[in-house]
Write a protein that holds these residues in place. Structure first.
Motif, PDB file in Angstrom:
ATOM      1  N   ASP A 181       0.834  -1.202   0.000  1.00 21.33           N
ATOM      2  CA  ASP A 181       0.000   0.000   0.000  1.00 21.33           C
ATOM      3  C   ASP A 181       0.871   1.255   0.000  1.00 21.33           C
ATOM      4  O   ASP A 181       0.597   2.211  -0.730  1.00 21.33           O
ATOM      5  CB  ASP A 181      -0.928  -0.020   1.212  1.00 21.33           C
TER       6      ASP A 181
ATOM      7  N   ILE B 267       2.442   1.640  -3.467  1.00 20.10           N
ATOM      8  CA  ILE B 267       1.445   2.088  -4.446  1.00 20.10           C
ATOM      9  C   ILE B 267       1.155   3.572  -4.255  1.00 20.10           C
ATOM     10  O   ILE B 267       1.050   4.321  -5.225  1.00 20.10           O
ATOM     11  CB  ILE B 267       0.164   1.235  -4.336  1.00 20.10           C
ATOM     12  N   SER B 268       1.044   4.012  -3.030  1.00 17.07           N
ATOM     13  CA  SER B 268       0.813   5.437  -2.758  1.00 17.07           C
ATOM     14  C   SER B 268       1.967   6.281  -3.280  1.00 17.07           C
ATOM     15  O   SER B 268       1.752   7.348  -3.874  1.00 17.07           O
ATOM     16  CB  SER B 268       0.643   5.675  -1.259  1.00 17.07           C
TER      17      SER B 268
ATOM     18  N   GLU C 144       1.724   6.511  -7.026  1.00 15.73           N
ATOM     19  CA  GLU C 144       0.671   7.440  -7.439  1.00 15.73           C
ATOM     20  C   GLU C 144       1.155   8.878  -7.364  1.00 15.73           C
ATOM     21  O   GLU C 144       0.880   9.680  -8.257  1.00 15.73           O
ATOM     22  CB  GLU C 144      -0.573   7.252  -6.561  1.00 15.73           C
TER      23      GLU C 144
ATOM     24  N   ILE D 133       3.489   9.532 -10.254  1.00 14.59           N
ATOM     25  CA  ILE D 133       2.758   9.679 -11.515  1.00 14.59           C
ATOM     26  C   ILE D 133       2.142  11.065 -11.606  1.00 14.59           C
ATOM     27  O   ILE D 133       2.213  11.724 -12.654  1.00 14.59           O
ATOM     28  CB  ILE D 133       1.690   8.573 -11.651  1.00 14.59           C
ATOM     29  N   LYS D 134       1.548  11.541 -10.518  1.00 11.16           N
ATOM     30  CA  LYS D 134       0.960  12.889 -10.519  1.00 11.16           C
ATOM     31  C   LYS D 134       2.034  13.938 -10.776  1.00 11.16           C
ATOM     32  O   LYS D 134       1.819  14.892 -11.527  1.00 11.16           O
ATOM     33  CB  LYS D 134       0.244  13.154  -9.201  1.00 11.16           C
TER      34      LYS D 134
END
Length: 91
Positions: free
Chosen positions: A38, A41-42, A45, A48-49
């Motif tokens: 988790d 993955i955070s 993310e 990616i942003k």
């Protein structure tokens, strides 16, 4: 003959403490692994942003430079037209 042969498979109604401890350890390890997933993955993310915002900024700069180049080419074209016209008049 009443005693069963211990070499074959058998089921026992008792549960050992070692079995309970092993099961709890496996469950805790799985939860710890999933919590780590988790977090990863955070982080991905967020990356990616960040990359998307950088891409948009780069795209804006590229469009601005392209517009400047088009303006410069128009100016050069206008100057060339004037030069050609002045040479045609001189003849």
């Amino acid at each position: 003959m009443e005693e069963m042969d211990r070499r074959g498979w058998h089921l026992d109604k008792s549960v050992s403490i070692a079995h309970i401890g092993t099961t709890l350890t496996l469950i805790l390890a799985a939860l710890w692994y999933l919590a780590g997933q988790d977090t990863r993955i955070s982080n991905l993310e967020l990356n990616i942003k960040h990359l998307q915002s950088e891409r948009l900024a780069d795209q804006g700069r590229t469009e601005k430079k392209f517009d400047e180049l088009k303006t410069d080419l128009r100016m050069i074209n206008t100057k060339l037209d004037r030069l050609i016209e002045s040479q045609v008049r001189e003849r």
